[in-house]
Design a protein around this motif. Sequence first.
Motif, PDB file in Angstrom:
ATOM      1  N   SER A 253       0.821  -1.207   0.000  1.00 44.35           N
ATOM      2  CA  SER A 253       0.000   0.000   0.000  1.00 44.35           C
ATOM      3  C   SER A 253       0.858   1.261   0.000  1.00 44.35           C
ATOM      4  CB  SER A 253      -0.919   0.016   1.221  1.00 44.35           C
ATOM      5  OG  SER A 253      -1.652   1.226   1.280  1.00 44.35           O
ATOM      6  N   THR A 254       0.347   2.310  -0.617  1.00 42.83           N
ATOM      7  CA  THR A 254       1.001   3.620  -0.578  1.00 42.83           C
ATOM      8  C   THR A 254       0.636   4.390   0.692  1.00 42.83           C
ATOM      9  OG1 THR A 254      -0.827   4.601  -1.842  1.00 42.83           O
ATOM     10  CG2 THR A 254       1.070   3.786  -3.085  1.00 42.83           C
ATOM     11  N   TRP A 255      -0.388   3.924   1.421  1.00 38.15           N
ATOM     12  CA  TRP A 255      -0.778   4.551   2.679  1.00 38.15           C
ATOM     13  C   TRP A 255       0.011   3.957   3.833  1.00 38.15           C
ATOM     14  CZ3 TRP A 255      -3.616   8.791   2.342  1.00 38.15           C
ATOM     15  CH2 TRP A 255      -4.470   8.961   1.235  1.00 38.15           C
ATOM     16  N   GLN A 256       0.057   4.689   4.933  1.00 38.27           N
ATOM     17  CA  GLN A 256       0.744   4.212   6.127  1.00 38.27           C
ATOM     18  C   GLN A 256      -0.202   4.266   7.323  1.00 38.27           C
ATOM     19  OE1 GLN A 256       4.281   6.546   6.679  1.00 38.27           O
ATOM     20  NE2 GLN A 256       5.320   5.678   4.900  1.00 38.27           N
TER      21      GLN A 256
END
Length: 320
Positions: free
Chosen positions: A72-75
């Motif tokens: 994912s590009t989110w954290q």
Amino acid sequence: MNALQGIEGRVEWAERPNPTCAQGQIRIQVAAAGLNRADLLQVAGLYPPPPGASDIIGLECSGVVIEVGAGSTWQVGDRVCALLAGGGMAEEVVVDERHALPVPAGLSLAEAAALPEVYATAWLNLFMLGALQPGEKVLLHAGASGVGSAGIQLCKAFGSPCWVSVGSADRLAYCEALGAEGGALRGESLESLRDFAPFDVILDPVGANYAKLDLEILGRDGRWVVIGLMGGRKAELDLALLLGKRIQLIGSTLRSRDADFKARLIAELGQRVWPLLESGKLSPQLERTFPVHDAQSAFDALASNQVQGKVVVVIDESLS
């Protein structure tokens, strides 16, 4: 987890299984969820979720990412708001990571919950489907609604004068303060809209009751985008006007669009609209918030047709 469900025409906060988070998805701890007319229809049994979507109420939410799928590009810890096909009014929701956007700088999570559905709807129907160009004239029916409020601001920001139809003088003043040029009151006569015609784009959530007038006040090559049927589903039309003025009649729904389409739409919002929210050129029109234990009052408020802008249900006050 607990979630809001429609039971016999009322809403109830009840226990539901936690959704699983797969690759390409993120799990959000929900802070708040925007309330939309589609939610009222779902509770009334008139608008079931599309196949595969959660039957939990809620088409938009904000919160904090607490789990991410592989790659994912989110954290974890990111503050986001998301467009959903359902499931927003719950303690947690799992969503396609492409359907989330960062909370615009300077906005609270409650304000961010009022953004995804209305700005996605307004952008899709005015600019993507309606092909609105700078200088073209727009008519927004139900101009003081959440979608109308977003539409007025977008029209102003992108250089298209707009007019509205609304239910009261107070609502007309509200729309004019947002940037509308003027409009007509539903309780009097919408015939005065002819004074501002011809329009290039009409965004219509009403349907049958306004269909004849819409057709007559659209200009040549006009685009008539129907997004709701609050005024009925059947109308008699003079199709000679449709042909003679080369009008495009476009029926549009967002909830049932596929994931890839929604991803493209959200990407456009991120590129074209979110910078304007961060700069303050656009703003969430959040009229009222309700705690989730009083969610029925939120639904009743929206159903009363006295709301200007958006109603938001706060799920977790500790995140706001």
